[in-house]
Motif scaffolding. Structure first.
Motif, PDB file in Angstrom:
ATOM      1  N   LYS A 270      85.629 -47.701  -0.796  1.00  0.00           N
ATOM      2  CA  LYS A 270      86.699 -47.360  -1.575  1.00  0.00           C
ATOM      3  C   LYS A 270      86.847 -48.562  -2.357  1.00  0.00           C
ATOM      4  O   LYS A 270      87.207 -48.306  -3.799  1.00  0.00           O
ATOM      5  CB  LYS A 270      88.101 -46.970  -0.951  1.00  0.00           C
ATOM      6  CG  LYS A 270      88.086 -45.335  -0.411  1.00  0.00           C
ATOM      7  CD  LYS A 270      89.332 -45.154   0.385  1.00  0.00           C
ATOM      8  CE  LYS A 270      89.207 -43.728   0.726  1.00  0.00           C
ATOM      9  NZ  LYS A 270      90.770 -43.307   1.558  1.00  0.00           N
ATOM     10  N   THR A 271      86.878 -49.725  -2.096  1.00  0.00           N
ATOM     11  CA  THR A 271      87.390 -51.084  -2.655  1.00  0.00           C
ATOM     12  C   THR A 271      86.066 -51.603  -3.338  1.00  0.00           C
ATOM     13  O   THR A 271      86.229 -52.610  -3.950  1.00  0.00           O
ATOM     14  CB  THR A 271      87.980 -51.905  -1.716  1.00  0.00           C
ATOM     15  OG1 THR A 271      87.006 -52.278  -0.769  1.00  0.00           O
ATOM     16  CG2 THR A 271      89.281 -51.237  -1.429  1.00  0.00           C
ATOM     17  N   GLY A 272      84.959 -50.979  -3.103  1.00  0.00           N
ATOM     18  CA  GLY A 272      83.705 -51.610  -3.666  1.00  0.00           C
ATOM     19  C   GLY A 272      83.406 -53.155  -2.987  1.00  0.00           C
ATOM     20  O   GLY A 272      83.013 -53.962  -3.670  1.00  0.00           O
ATOM     21  N   MET A 273      83.306 -52.918  -1.736  1.00  0.00           N
ATOM     22  CA  MET A 273      82.866 -54.153  -0.924  1.00  0.00           C
ATOM     23  C   MET A 273      81.983 -53.890   0.005  1.00  0.00           C
ATOM     24  O   MET A 273      81.928 -54.387   1.101  1.00  0.00           O
ATOM     25  CB  MET A 273      84.268 -54.640  -0.329  1.00  0.00           C
ATOM     26  CG  MET A 273      85.353 -55.273  -1.305  1.00  0.00           C
ATOM     27  SD  MET A 273      85.025 -56.724  -2.269  1.00  0.00           S
ATOM     28  CE  MET A 273      85.062 -57.704  -1.138  1.00  0.00           C
TER      29      MET A 273
ATOM     30  N   ASP B 228      79.041 -50.737  -5.144  1.00  0.00           N
ATOM     31  CA  ASP B 228      80.409 -51.594  -5.458  1.00  0.00           C
ATOM     32  C   ASP B 228      80.713 -51.555  -6.994  1.00  0.00           C
ATOM     33  O   ASP B 228      81.797 -51.537  -7.304  1.00  0.00           O
ATOM     34  CB  ASP B 228      80.096 -52.965  -4.802  1.00  0.00           C
ATOM     35  CG  ASP B 228      79.972 -52.888  -3.357  1.00  0.00           C
ATOM     36  OD1 ASP B 228      80.207 -51.936  -2.869  1.00  0.00           O
ATOM     37  OD2 ASP B 228      79.790 -54.180  -2.873  1.00  0.00           O
ATOM     38  N   ALA B 229      79.895 -51.582  -7.723  1.00  0.00           N
ATOM     39  CA  ALA B 229      79.964 -51.788  -9.251  1.00  0.00           C
ATOM     40  C   ALA B 229      80.495 -50.191  -9.680  1.00  0.00           C
ATOM     41  O   ALA B 229      81.724 -50.459 -10.407  1.00  0.00           O
ATOM     42  CB  ALA B 229      78.718 -52.165  -9.950  1.00  0.00           C
TER      43      ALA B 229
ATOM     44  N   ARG C  28      84.146 -50.052  -8.117  1.00  0.00           N
ATOM     45  CA  ARG C  28      85.102 -50.742  -8.832  1.00  0.00           C
ATOM     46  C   ARG C  28      85.474 -50.176 -10.113  1.00  0.00           C
ATOM     47  O   ARG C  28      86.592 -50.310 -10.676  1.00  0.00           O
ATOM     48  CB  ARG C  28      84.809 -52.336  -9.026  1.00  0.00           C
ATOM     49  CG  ARG C  28      84.668 -52.784  -7.792  1.00  0.00           C
ATOM     50  CD  ARG C  28      84.045 -54.508  -7.571  1.00  0.00           C
ATOM     51  NE  ARG C  28      83.752 -54.676  -6.594  1.00  0.00           N
ATOM     52  CZ  ARG C  28      83.233 -56.174  -6.295  1.00  0.00           C
ATOM     53  NH1 ARG C  28      82.577 -56.606  -7.424  1.00  0.00           N
ATOM     54  NH2 ARG C  28      82.769 -56.402  -4.954  1.00  0.00           N
TER      55      ARG C  28
ATOM     56  N   ALA D 110      87.861 -47.214  -9.416  1.00  0.00           N
ATOM     57  CA  ALA D 110      89.194 -47.726  -9.492  1.00  0.00           C
ATOM     58  C   ALA D 110      90.055 -48.161 -10.633  1.00  0.00           C
ATOM     59  O   ALA D 110      91.049 -48.000 -10.692  1.00  0.00           O
ATOM     60  CB  ALA D 110      89.043 -48.715  -8.170  1.00  0.00           C
ATOM     61  N   GLN D 111      89.378 -48.789 -11.634  1.00  0.00           N
ATOM     62  CA  GLN D 111      90.040 -49.235 -12.720  1.00  0.00           C
ATOM     63  C   GLN D 111      90.434 -48.142 -13.677  1.00  0.00           C
ATOM     64  O   GLN D 111      91.204 -47.965 -14.456  1.00  0.00           O
ATOM     65  CB  GLN D 111      89.293 -50.287 -13.323  1.00  0.00           C
ATOM     66  CG  GLN D 111      89.111 -51.473 -12.672  1.00  0.00           C
ATOM     67  CD  GLN D 111      90.503 -52.179 -12.747  1.00  0.00           C
ATOM     68  OE1 GLN D 111      91.029 -52.253 -13.771  1.00  0.00           O
ATOM     69  NE2 GLN D 111      90.938 -52.745 -11.566  1.00  0.00           N
TER      70      GLN D 111
END
Length: 332
Positions: free
Chosen positions: A310-313, A320-321, A324, A327-328
């Motif tokens: 969920k957090t791109g980690m 991940d890209a 993220r 999310a933005q």
């Protein structure tokens, strides 16, 4: 006010002023009408609702109110469950009819609609629900559905006209809590702006230039940010109808030089409705896998992995890209 006969237009996923059959019927009916939207706590608290949804809806309503203001009309917003709102409305007014679109939603919204239907029948109020975006309720299979969908898409666009209302705005006790309304008003600039006018701005920029590489870029994370329609939130909350988009893209002069791109986009409009119709017919998809074989697979729920995704980690650059970016900017 109890002796004043009125009709109610209940907005759901149709926050727009044009190609709007319930609003059209309310204008034709010849008696005053009120337009309402309900932020229902029991539905908002359900896991499929995000604060981003609520921000988009709230700001879409503000845009619609700007459009309606010259006609002394507005959307009365309630923060309460539907049964409480309609109880209030029939106490305050002589409600004759309720007009709305059908909503293809999760089980909790279907249960809500059945409760309201029974309530309105008990009080001898007619609730007229209109077909939304070519979705048919109550059919047992999708035989001939494609044909009927295309007939709907080629039907005339409703050109809504509004009379000037002499009625006052509804004063009611079901106000949005201040902390929530303040949060909904804070609309990040990286989100797509809400509302009908912005839906048309994105659609027009798509057919003018952005959509020329649609079919080549749709699966590419970077290029698709420009070449895709960007209409998802507007379609999801009805800032623009599927029929409006279908006819605008299908008849646009640039279609001759962008035939493959525009055809691919129209195909995905069809898919949009196809899968909603599939859910309408087989609503068990809400709680069961489409492929029931997956129900038998053993799996461990790893909260650490889920959070990393969920957090791109996760450590996988492309995944991940993309996460993220979602999310933005994601709204729908």
């Amino acid at each position: 006010m109890k002796n004043q006969p009125i009709n109610i237009v209940w907005l759901k996923r149709d926050i727009r002023s044009q190609d709007h059959e319930p609003l059209h019927k309310a204008e034709q009916a010849g008696i005053p009408y009120k337009i309402i939207y309900l932020f229902e706590p029991s539905i908002i608290e359900y896991p499929d609702t995000s604060p981003r949804h609520l921000k988009f809806i709230y700001n879409s309503i503000q845009v619609l109110n700007t459009i309606l203001k010259p006609f002394n009309r507005n959307v009365s917003v309630f923060y309460a469950d539907a049964i409480d709102v309609f109880n209030y409305l029939i106490e305050e007014f002589d409600v004759k009819n309720v007009f709305s679109y059908q909503e293809s939603g999760i089980q909790i919204t279907w249960n809500r609609d059945k409760t309201i239907s029974s309530f309105l029948k008990k009080h001898k109020i007619t609730w007229q629900e209109f077909q939304r975006d070519g979705i048919l309720r109550g059919i047992k299979n999708r035989e001939n559905w494609n044909k009927n969908w295309h007939i709907t898409m080629h039907a005339p666009i409703i050109q809504n006209r509004y009379s000037i209302s002499k009625e006052e705005e509804i004063k009611h006790p079901f106000l949005i809590p201040v902390v929530l309304e303040t949060a909904w008003k804070e609309y990040p600039k990286q989100f797509q702006p809400a509302g009908e006018q912005n839906a048309w701005r994105y659609l027009k920029s798509f057919v003018a230039k952005r959509g020329s590489n649609y079919q080549r870029h749709i699966s590419k994370p970077t290029e698709s940010r420009m070449s895709c329609s960007r209409l998802s939130p507007y379609l999801a909350w009805g800032n623009i109808s599927i029929k409006q988009v279908f006819q605008f893209v299908g008849t646009h002069p640039n279609g001759t030089k962008n035939d493959k791109a525009f055809s691919a986009m129209l195909t995905r409009l069809h898919w949009h409705c196809h899968f909603i119709q599939k859910f309408e017919v087989e609503c068990r998809y809400e709680t069961l896998c489409i492929n029931q074989g997956y129900e038998l697979l053993a799996h461990q729920k790893n909260e650490k992995f889920i959070k990393a995704w969920k957090t791109g980690m996760t450590g996988v650059p492309l995944v991940d890209a993309c996460m993220r970016a979602v999310a933005q900017t994601r709204l729908d």
